[in-house]
Design a protein around this motif. Structure first.
Motif, PDB file in Angstrom:
ATOM      1  N   ASP A 116       0.932  -1.326   0.054  1.00 12.10           N
ATOM      2  CA  ASP A 116       0.047  -0.102  -0.059  1.00 12.10           C
ATOM      3  C   ASP A 116       1.020   1.271   0.155  1.00 12.10           C
ATOM      4  O   ASP A 116       0.460   2.282  -0.464  1.00 12.10           O
ATOM      5  CB  ASP A 116      -0.922   0.079   1.265  1.00 12.10           C
ATOM      6  N   LYS A 117       2.085   1.077   0.690  1.00 10.00           N
ATOM      7  CA  LYS A 117       3.077   2.209   0.714  1.00 10.00           C
ATOM      8  C   LYS A 117       4.210   1.665   0.498  1.00 10.00           C
ATOM      9  O   LYS A 117       5.003   0.928   0.866  1.00 10.00           O
ATOM     10  CB  LYS A 117       2.854   2.727   2.182  1.00 10.00           C
ATOM     11  N   LEU A 118       4.907   2.363  -0.512  1.00 10.84           N
ATOM     12  CA  LEU A 118       6.344   2.060  -0.625  1.00 10.84           C
ATOM     13  C   LEU A 118       7.163   3.106  -1.491  1.00 10.84           C
ATOM     14  O   LEU A 118       6.614   3.751  -2.428  1.00 10.84           O
ATOM     15  CB  LEU A 118       6.309   0.865  -1.857  1.00 10.84           C
ATOM     16  N   HIS A 119       8.146   3.438  -1.059  1.00 10.10           N
ATOM     17  CA  HIS A 119       9.251   4.488  -1.371  1.00 10.10           C
ATOM     18  C   HIS A 119      10.425   4.009  -1.818  1.00 10.10           C
ATOM     19  O   HIS A 119      11.204   3.242  -1.035  1.00 10.10           O
ATOM     20  CB  HIS A 119       9.427   5.494  -0.581  1.00 10.10           C
ATOM     21  N   VAL A 120      10.720   3.647  -3.077  1.00  9.55           N
ATOM     22  CA  VAL A 120      12.064   3.191  -3.530  1.00  9.55           C
ATOM     23  C   VAL A 120      13.102   4.101  -4.163  1.00  9.55           C
ATOM     24  O   VAL A 120      12.669   4.900  -5.158  1.00  9.55           O
ATOM     25  CB  VAL A 120      11.597   1.987  -5.017  1.00  9.55           C
ATOM     26  N   ALA A 121      14.436   4.040  -3.743  1.00  6.72           N
ATOM     27  CA  ALA A 121      15.153   4.929  -4.297  1.00  6.72           C
ATOM     28  C   ALA A 121      16.470   4.330  -5.248  1.00  6.72           C
ATOM     29  O   ALA A 121      16.448   2.859  -5.246  1.00  6.72           O
ATOM     30  CB  ALA A 121      16.179   5.413  -3.057  1.00  6.72           C
ATOM     31  N   ILE A 122      16.420   5.025  -6.404  1.00 11.38           N
ATOM     32  CA  ILE A 122      17.509   4.411  -7.395  1.00 11.38           C
ATOM     33  C   ILE A 122      18.450   5.356  -7.857  1.00 11.38           C
ATOM     34  O   ILE A 122      17.638   6.548  -8.017  1.00 11.38           O
ATOM     35  CB  ILE A 122      16.861   3.577  -8.398  1.00 11.38           C
ATOM     36  N   ALA A 123      19.700   5.115  -8.226  1.00 10.74           N
ATOM     37  CA  ALA A 123      20.510   6.061  -9.131  1.00 10.74           C
ATOM     38  C   ALA A 123      20.383   5.559 -10.340  1.00 10.74           C
ATOM     39  O   ALA A 123      20.920   4.639 -10.669  1.00 10.74           O
ATOM     40  CB  ALA A 123      21.836   5.961  -8.293  1.00 10.74           C
ATOM     41  N   PRO A 124      20.024   6.483 -11.179  1.00 12.71           N
ATOM     42  CA  PRO A 124      19.727   5.982 -12.479  1.00 12.71           C
ATOM     43  C   PRO A 124      20.961   5.913 -13.560  1.00 12.71           C
ATOM     44  O   PRO A 124      20.619   5.310 -14.555  1.00 12.71           O
ATOM     45  CB  PRO A 124      18.676   7.155 -13.375  1.00 12.71           C
ATOM     46  N   GLU A 125      21.946   6.171 -13.203  1.00 16.82           N
ATOM     47  CA  GLU A 125      23.155   6.097 -14.005  1.00 16.82           C
ATOM     48  C   GLU A 125      23.585   4.840 -14.030  1.00 16.82           C
ATOM     49  O   GLU A 125      23.947   4.080 -14.974  1.00 16.82           O
ATOM     50  CB  GLU A 125      24.368   6.828 -13.398  1.00 16.82           C
ATOM     51  N   GLY A 126      23.299   4.074 -12.849  1.00 20.70           N
ATOM     52  CA  GLY A 126      23.667   2.761 -12.591  1.00 20.70           C
ATOM     53  C   GLY A 126      25.181   2.479 -12.804  1.00 20.70           C
ATOM     54  O   GLY A 126      25.831   1.535 -12.574  1.00 20.70           O
ATOM     55  N   THR A 127      25.979   3.595 -12.904  1.00 24.97           N
ATOM     56  CA  THR A 127      27.497   3.538 -12.562  1.00 24.97           C
ATOM     57  C   THR A 127      27.963   5.056 -12.377  1.00 24.97           C
ATOM     58  O   THR A 127      27.274   5.986 -12.400  1.00 24.97           O
ATOM     59  CB  THR A 127      28.042   2.893 -14.009  1.00 24.97           C
ATOM     60  N   ARG A 128      29.286   4.844 -11.844  1.00 28.50           N
ATOM     61  CA  ARG A 128      29.656   6.157 -11.299  1.00 28.50           C
ATOM     62  C   ARG A 128      30.822   6.698 -12.431  1.00 28.50           C
ATOM     63  O   ARG A 128      31.596   7.220 -12.206  1.00 28.50           O
ATOM     64  CB  ARG A 128      30.370   5.925  -9.891  1.00 28.50           C
ATOM     65  N   ALA A 129      30.751   6.155 -13.647  1.00 29.52           N
ATOM     66  CA  ALA A 129      31.348   6.493 -14.791  1.00 29.52           C
ATOM     67  C   ALA A 129      30.739   7.306 -15.703  1.00 29.52           C
ATOM     68  O   ALA A 129      29.452   7.268 -15.806  1.00 29.52           O
ATOM     69  CB  ALA A 129      32.109   5.291 -15.623  1.00 29.52           C
ATOM     70  N   LYS A 130      31.371   8.478 -16.469  1.00 26.51           N
ATOM     71  CA  LYS A 130      30.550   9.247 -17.364  1.00 26.51           C
ATOM     72  C   LYS A 130      29.792   8.698 -18.191  1.00 26.51           C
ATOM     73  O   LYS A 130      30.623   7.617 -19.108  1.00 26.51           O
ATOM     74  CB  LYS A 130      31.535  10.313 -17.977  1.00 26.51           C
ATOM     75  N   VAL A 131      28.576   8.726 -18.378  1.00 27.95           N
ATOM     76  CA  VAL A 131      27.955   8.043 -19.654  1.00 27.95           C
ATOM     77  C   VAL A 131      27.023   9.089 -20.422  1.00 27.95           C
ATOM     78  O   VAL A 131      26.668   8.670 -21.680  1.00 27.95           O
ATOM     79  CB  VAL A 131      27.038   7.077 -19.128  1.00 27.95           C
ATOM     80  N   GLY A 132      26.834  10.182 -20.024  1.00 31.28           N
ATOM     81  CA  GLY A 132      26.400  11.095 -20.858  1.00 31.28           C
ATOM     82  C   GLY A 132      24.728  10.979 -20.868  1.00 31.28           C
ATOM     83  O   GLY A 132      24.297  11.792 -21.694  1.00 31.28           O
ATOM     84  N   LYS A 133      24.123  10.210 -20.434  1.00 31.06           N
ATOM     85  CA  LYS A 133      22.572   9.964 -20.336  1.00 31.06           C
ATOM     86  C   LYS A 133      22.434   9.099 -18.935  1.00 31.06           C
ATOM     87  O   LYS A 133      23.359   8.439 -18.612  1.00 31.06           O
ATOM     88  CB  LYS A 133      22.248   9.313 -21.724  1.00 31.06           C
ATOM     89  N   LEU A 134      21.073   8.802 -18.864  1.00 34.98           N
ATOM     90  CA  LEU A 134      20.541   8.104 -17.784  1.00 34.98           C
ATOM     91  C   LEU A 134      20.162   6.734 -18.257  1.00 34.98           C
ATOM     92  O   LEU A 134      19.654   6.701 -19.565  1.00 34.98           O
ATOM     93  CB  LEU A 134      19.563   8.777 -17.021  1.00 34.98           C
ATOM     94  N   LYS A 135      20.275   5.758 -17.408  1.00 29.68           N
ATOM     95  CA  LYS A 135      19.722   4.666 -17.681  1.00 29.68           C
ATOM     96  C   LYS A 135      18.419   4.725 -17.703  1.00 29.68           C
ATOM     97  O   LYS A 135      17.936   5.128 -16.698  1.00 29.68           O
ATOM     98  CB  LYS A 135      20.306   3.354 -16.982  1.00 29.68           C
ATOM     99  N   THR A 136      17.340   3.948 -18.635  1.00 32.61           N
ATOM    100  CA  THR A 136      15.872   4.467 -18.321  1.00 32.61           C
ATOM    101  C   THR A 136      15.382   3.324 -17.564  1.00 32.61           C
ATOM    102  O   THR A 136      13.962   3.493 -17.600  1.00 32.61           O
ATOM    103  CB  THR A 136      15.353   4.296 -20.100  1.00 32.61           C
ATOM    104  N   GLY A 137      15.775   2.476 -16.904  1.00 32.19           N
ATOM    105  CA  GLY A 137      15.092   1.632 -15.914  1.00 32.19           C
ATOM    106  C   GLY A 137      14.249   2.114 -15.212  1.00 32.19           C
ATOM    107  O   GLY A 137      13.121   1.729 -14.888  1.00 32.19           O
ATOM    108  N   PHE A 138      14.586   3.466 -14.307  1.00 32.21           N
ATOM    109  CA  PHE A 138      14.013   3.898 -13.393  1.00 32.21           C
ATOM    110  C   PHE A 138      12.473   4.410 -13.861  1.00 32.21           C
ATOM    111  O   PHE A 138      11.483   4.493 -13.277  1.00 32.21           O
ATOM    112  CB  PHE A 138      14.756   4.876 -12.875  1.00 32.21           C
ATOM    113  N   LEU A 139      12.670   4.878 -15.118  1.00 36.78           N
ATOM    114  CA  LEU A 139      11.343   5.330 -15.862  1.00 36.78           C
ATOM    115  C   LEU A 139      10.482   4.042 -16.242  1.00 36.78           C
ATOM    116  O   LEU A 139       9.301   4.153 -16.045  1.00 36.78           O
ATOM    117  CB  LEU A 139      11.714   5.881 -17.229  1.00 36.78           C
TER     118      LEU A 139
END
Length: 195
Positions: A116-139
């Motif tokens: 009924d209640k859930l708050h999930v955190a995610i870092a969308p880069e999925g990596t700490r190296a430069k990628v120039g875009k976000l991974k779209t899994g969070f979307l």
């Protein structure tokens, strides 16, 4: 001392007076503060960026303790084995099985549908190296679970955790990714050249 955001009614508390003290003391010692408010939403995909340093996890943990609410986070199932497994779960970890018949996105959506209640955190880069875009899994997770994305940023120049705004994905992953990437780009990562 900087103002600590109010926790909306019905959100799951995380700790006690001691853990609140640890969180607030940790932020104060590191010189960090929290800006913004938490939205009154029972289900949220907390999307945290830019993520360029392991310090982000510690600062985020202090903030969770200081505010006194539980944010779940995703981790590969191997992190949840003995002896650290119980601690990881107590700190809000949700194990995800990468090779399960139901994919990563579906497993997260299942978690949202089961609570009924859930708050999930995610870092969308999925990596700490430069990628120039976000991974779209969070979307894709937010769309599958029918929950909004709450954009949260670490600004190392201001030493501030910015509780931002709600973003409702349109379903156009390319357009939504660009909108989020540009939004997060206004904040100062610990290592800006990696974002």
């Amino acid at each position: 001392m900087n103002q600590i955001p109010q926790v909306p009614n019905g959100w799951e508390p995380f700790g006690n007076a001691f853990s609140r003290w640890v969180g607030r003391t940790g932020l104060r010692v590191l010189g960090w503060h929290i800006e913004g408010e938490l939205p009154n939403q029972s289900k949220l995909m907390f999307t945290v960026a830019p993520h360029t340093s392991n310090w982000d996890f510690l600062i985020g943990l202090f903030a969770m303790f200081a505010i006194d609410f539980k944010v779940n986070w995703l981790g590969k199932h191997s992190l949840f084995k003995w002896p650290l497994g119980p601690l990881m779960r107590a700190w809000g970890g949700i194990p995800v099985y990468r090779h399960a018949p139901r994919g990563f996105v579906e497993q997260v959506a299942d978690q949202f549908h089961a609570h009924d209640k859930l708050h999930v955190a995610i870092a969308p880069e999925g990596t700490r190296a430069k990628v120039g875009k976000l991974k779209t899994g969070f979307l894709r997770m937010a769309i599958a679970a029918d929950v909004p994305v709450f954009r949260v940023s670490f600004d190392y120049q201001k030493k501030a955790i910015i509780l931002g705004d709600l973003f409702y994905p349109s379903g156009d992953l390319e357009k939504d990714e660009r909108a989020c990437y540009e939004y997060f780009g206004q904040f100062n990562a610990r290592f800006p050249d990696q974002y």
